[in-house]
Write a protein that holds these residues in place. Structure first.
Motif, PDB file in Angstrom:
ATOM      1  N   ASN A   1      51.976  47.244  25.200  1.00  0.00           N
ATOM      2  CA  ASN A   1      50.901  46.680  26.404  1.00  0.00           C
ATOM      3  C   ASN A   1      49.689  46.727  25.283  1.00  0.00           C
ATOM      4  OD1 ASN A   1      51.500  47.525  28.664  1.00  0.00           O
ATOM      5  ND2 ASN A   1      50.279  49.218  29.218  1.00  0.00           N
TER       6      ASN A   1
ATOM      7  N   MET B   1      48.572  42.773  25.561  1.00  0.00           N
ATOM      8  CA  MET B   1      49.064  42.217  26.853  1.00  0.00           C
ATOM      9  C   MET B   1      48.482  41.440  26.584  1.00  0.00           C
ATOM     10  SD  MET B   1      48.593  45.409  29.556  1.00  0.00           S
ATOM     11  CE  MET B   1      49.260  44.053  30.929  1.00  0.00           C
TER      12      MET B   1
ATOM     13  N   TYR C   1      48.325  44.887  40.308  1.00  0.00           N
ATOM     14  CA  TYR C   1      49.763  44.435  39.626  1.00  0.00           C
ATOM     15  C   TYR C   1      49.820  45.659  38.679  1.00  0.00           C
ATOM     16  CZ  TYR C   1      53.531  43.266  36.608  1.00  0.00           C
ATOM     17  OH  TYR C   1      54.730  43.178  35.437  1.00  0.00           O
ATOM     18  N   ASP C   2      51.719  45.979  39.098  1.00  0.00           N
ATOM     19  CA  ASP C   2      51.455  47.092  37.813  1.00  0.00           C
ATOM     20  C   ASP C   2      52.717  46.960  37.910  1.00  0.00           C
ATOM     21  OD1 ASP C   2      50.786  50.629  37.961  1.00  0.00           O
ATOM     22  OD2 ASP C   2      52.576  50.082  37.612  1.00  0.00           O
TER      23      ASP C   2
ATOM     24  N   GLY D   1      47.330  48.100  36.153  1.00  0.00           N
ATOM     25  CA  GLY D   1      47.317  48.722  36.390  1.00  0.00           C
ATOM     26  C   GLY D   1      46.963  49.806  37.745  1.00  0.00           C
TER      27      GLY D   1
ATOM     28  N   GLY E   1      48.238  53.416  28.038  1.00  0.00           N
ATOM     29  CA  GLY E   1      48.407  53.065  26.409  1.00  0.00           C
ATOM     30  C   GLY E   1      49.301  53.097  25.666  1.00  0.00           C
TER      31      GLY E   1
ATOM     32  N   GLU F   1      54.880  49.539  37.679  1.00  0.00           N
ATOM     33  CA  GLU F   1      56.228  50.758  38.617  1.00  0.00           C
ATOM     34  C   GLU F   1      55.332  50.130  40.006  1.00  0.00           C
ATOM     35  OE1 GLU F   1      55.207  54.447  36.863  1.00  0.00           O
ATOM     36  OE2 GLU F   1      56.428  53.765  35.224  1.00  0.00           O
TER      37      GLU F   1
HETATM   38  P1  NAI Z   1      48.245  56.391  35.072  1.00  0.00           P
HETATM   39  O1  NAI Z   1      48.807  56.532  34.024  1.00  0.00           O
HETATM   40  O2  NAI Z   1      47.749  57.144  36.203  1.00  0.00           O
HETATM   41  O3  NAI Z   1      47.933  54.962  35.377  1.00  0.00           O
HETATM   42  C1  NAI Z   1      48.244  53.759  33.999  1.00  0.00           C
HETATM   43  C2  NAI Z   1      49.032  52.734  35.604  1.00  0.00           C
HETATM   44  O4  NAI Z   1      49.628  51.347  34.535  1.00  0.00           O
HETATM   45  C3  NAI Z   1      50.250  53.559  35.639  1.00  0.00           C
HETATM   46  O5  NAI Z   1      50.568  52.859  36.675  1.00  0.00           O
HETATM   47  C4  NAI Z   1      51.249  52.239  34.953  1.00  0.00           C
HETATM   48  O6  NAI Z   1      52.633  51.987  35.355  1.00  0.00           O
HETATM   49  C5  NAI Z   1      50.836  51.238  34.683  1.00  0.00           C
HETATM   50  N1  NAI Z   1      50.898  49.722  33.780  1.00  0.00           N
HETATM   51  C6  NAI Z   1      51.015  50.408  32.378  1.00  0.00           C
HETATM   52  N2  NAI Z   1      51.746  49.351  31.847  1.00  0.00           N
HETATM   53  C7  NAI Z   1      51.808  48.238  32.438  1.00  0.00           C
HETATM   54  C8  NAI Z   1      51.476  47.042  32.323  1.00  0.00           C
HETATM   55  N3  NAI Z   1      52.008  46.079  31.140  1.00  0.00           N
HETATM   56  N4  NAI Z   1      51.495  46.124  33.719  1.00  0.00           N
HETATM   57  C9  NAI Z   1      50.854  46.549  34.534  1.00  0.00           C
HETATM   58  N5  NAI Z   1      51.074  48.647  34.652  1.00  0.00           N
HETATM   59  C10 NAI Z   1      51.287  48.905  33.551  1.00  0.00           C
HETATM   60  O7  NAI Z   1      46.527  56.202  34.094  1.00  0.00           O
HETATM   61  P2  NAI Z   1      45.307  56.367  34.613  1.00  0.00           P
HETATM   62  O8  NAI Z   1      44.811  57.616  34.701  1.00  0.00           O
HETATM   63  O9  NAI Z   1      44.453  55.773  36.114  1.00  0.00           O
HETATM   64  O10 NAI Z   1      44.137  55.339  33.241  1.00  0.00           O
HETATM   65  C11 NAI Z   1      44.231  54.058  32.700  1.00  0.00           C
HETATM   66  C12 NAI Z   1      43.321  53.610  31.575  1.00  0.00           C
HETATM   67  O11 NAI Z   1      42.399  54.214  31.874  1.00  0.00           O
HETATM   68  C13 NAI Z   1      44.555  54.693  30.640  1.00  0.00           C
HETATM   69  O12 NAI Z   1      44.827  53.856  29.510  1.00  0.00           O
HETATM   70  C14 NAI Z   1      42.825  55.831  30.108  1.00  0.00           C
HETATM   71  O13 NAI Z   1      43.304  55.870  28.622  1.00  0.00           O
HETATM   72  C15 NAI Z   1      42.361  54.727  30.318  1.00  0.00           C
HETATM   73  N6  NAI Z   1      40.602  55.424  30.148  1.00  0.00           N
HETATM   74  C16 NAI Z   1      39.641  55.307  29.820  1.00  0.00           C
HETATM   75  C17 NAI Z   1      38.851  55.966  29.797  1.00  0.00           C
HETATM   76  C18 NAI Z   1      37.123  55.325  28.866  1.00  0.00           C
HETATM   77  O14 NAI Z   1      36.762  56.579  28.828  1.00  0.00           O
HETATM   78  N7  NAI Z   1      37.504  54.157  29.674  1.00  0.00           N
HETATM   79  C19 NAI Z   1      38.574  57.584  30.992  1.00  0.00           C
HETATM   80  C20 NAI Z   1      40.320  57.843  31.100  1.00  0.00           C
HETATM   81  C21 NAI Z   1      41.266  56.733  31.218  1.00  0.00           C
END
Ligand code: NAI
Length: 409
Positions: A217, A220, A180-181, A158, A213, A183
């Motif tokens: 996934n 996964m 790995y992503d 991701g 989310g 997209e």
């Molecule tokens: P983002 O939307 O910018 O990035 C997510 C990336 O994952 C995207 O590039 C998407 O194409 C990719 N992706 C989705 N499914 C995939 C798969 N099966 N295989 C490979 N790539 C895949 O999101 P962001 O802001 O980077 O956040 C990432 C995660 O972190 C989210 O799930 C968010 O809810 C979580 N998060 C957790 C926090 C915490 O307190 N632990 C705080 C902020 C975010």
């Protein structure tokens, strides 16, 4: 031209609940708005009592914005969710009433990245077990199973906002980064893209999940994926709980396949701090468990309290909706001259044409016009010359399907 049309800023009432950081109040006050800051959450009835004259409402994750609350908020223009999620808000009802909603999806990116880096270092040194032993009064001085992170391979699954920032920071600390992503994502620094998840899993000394989310996934990472990882891998999940099969993770830790894990999110999380935390991961070797606090820092709170007001103020001043959750997204130029008509309507055919007909029938010159729609609503911005009779506004409001009309000058 009537001066009554553009609403005076000092009459804009802002209500901020749930202890939103003071920074937000300061930014709204600097714009000349009246701000009330409440440190607690409000239940439905309390909110209904307060919301009658409110034009901007700021909440965090606990305040429920229901249809009933909205029915008692005749002047509400914008809701700021000073958090990531917006499940607590009836977004569709907001759309129906022409109320825009903003949130702060990226304000805590850096905080998550810092925690991930800290955990990689701690797990590489077997620190969770060593710390526990010290607290039991045991002195376990040894270099066995202690490594530097330099030259180790980090596999990021991701490569979004968090994954990409982690990539930069990990590389700066000497790690080799693969990602790995699903997209197409531009590789930052010297990071190398993998063509498949399994390619990444086979390469990485540390696997860190940063996927979003989406429902696909779910689980996964399960038995098969752990089996595909290197023996003695370090595994981190600071993304979403349901993306990992935690029973499979527990078995992988017990077998020594995973030699350290950092888990911040869980398939089942307590709803509040008074509920107990239950998980098969409790008591596992070299495992850091944290209560979904990856993004919870004071700096992230300040970022959120800056980002959301900036978006709302820009919407009030120019009509821009660039980062909105529920409105068609339009970035608008600053209004230099003339008046800006902001028309929100149900997305039915011909509204733009009818707006233009009304203006043409009064000989009004259009300086600029912007339209964007989503499934439910249309958002039309029309910049016009200053001279027009007040009845034009009435005619525009009477166009069938109109939800709201606002004038800026
Ligand atoms: P983002 O939307 O910018 O990035 C997510 C990336 O994952 C995207 O590039 C998407 O194409 C990719 N992706 C989705 N499914 C995939 C798969 N099966 N295989 C490979 N790539 C895949 O999101 P962001 O802001 O980077 O956040 C990432 C995660 O972190 C989210 O799930 C968010 O809810 C979580 N998060 C957790 C926090 C915490 O307190 N632990 C705080 C902020 C975010």
């Amino acid at each position: 031209m009537s001066k009554k049309l553009s609403f005076p800023k000092n009459k804009i009432k802002v209500l901020l609940v749930e202890g939103i950081h003071q920074q937000a109040a300061d930014l709204f006050r600097a714009e000349g708005y009246q701000v009330e800051l409440i440190n607690t959450g409000l239940d439905e009835d309390e909110l209904i009592d307060k919301i009658k004259d409110v034009r901007i409402l700021g909440i965090r994750s606990k305040t429920q914005i229901t249809q009933k609350v909205l029915d008692h908020a005749p002047h509400l223009l914008a809701i700021g969710a000073f958090c990531i999620g917006t499940n607590q808000i009836d977004l569709e009802a907001c759309q129906e009433k022409g109320i825009i909603v903003f949130n702060a999806p990226y304000s805590n990116t850096r905080s998550v990245v810092e925690l991930a880096i800290a955990e990689i270092i701690m797990l590489m040194r077997n620190l969770p077990d060593k710390i526990m032993a010290m607290h039991r009064g045991e002195w376990q001085k040894s270099a066995s199973q202690s490594n530097e992170i330099r030259n180790k391979t980090l596999g990021i699954v991701g490569y979004g906002n968090i994954g990409a920032q982690l990539s930069i920071m990990a590389e700066a600390m000497g790690m080799k980064v693969y990602y790995y992503d699903i997209e197409e994502k531009l590789a930052l620094g010297n990071a190398v893209k993998c063509q498949s998840l399994h390619e990444l899993l086979a390469l990485a000394d540390v696997v860190s999940l940063h996927v979003d989310g989406r429902p696909e996934n779910k689980n996964m990472i399960g038995e098969k994926e752990f089996a595909a990882m290197k023996d003695g891998v370090i595994f981190l999940n600071l993304s979403r709980g349901f993306v990992v099969d935690v029973e499979a993770l527990q078995k992988a830790i017990e077998k020594g396949k995973v030699r350290g894990a950092g888990i911040d999110v869980f398939p089942k999380e307590p709803k509040n701090n008074s509920q107990p935390f239950e998980s098969v991961l409790i008591g596992q070797r070299n495992t850091i468990l944290t209560p979904h606090i990856g993004g919870s820092t004071l700096e992230a709170q300040i970022n959120i309290a800056t980002f959301v007001p900036e978006q709302i103020i820009s919407f009030i001043n120019s009509g821009s909706t660039t980062t909105s959750v529920n409105f068609p997204r339009l970035q608008l130029p600053v209004l230099e001259q003339g008046h800006r008509l902001i028309h929100i309507h149900h997305n039915t055919a011909g509204v733009l044409a009818r707006i233009d007909q009304v203006l043409a029938s009064h000989g009004i010159n259009i300086i600029g016009q912007y339209l964007k729609t989503n499934e439910k609503i249309g958002y039309v911005i029309t910049d016009i010359n200053k001279q027009y009779p007040p009845s034009v506004m009435e005619e525009l409001r009477n166009i069938e399907g109109t939800i709201r009309l606002r004038v800026l000058y």
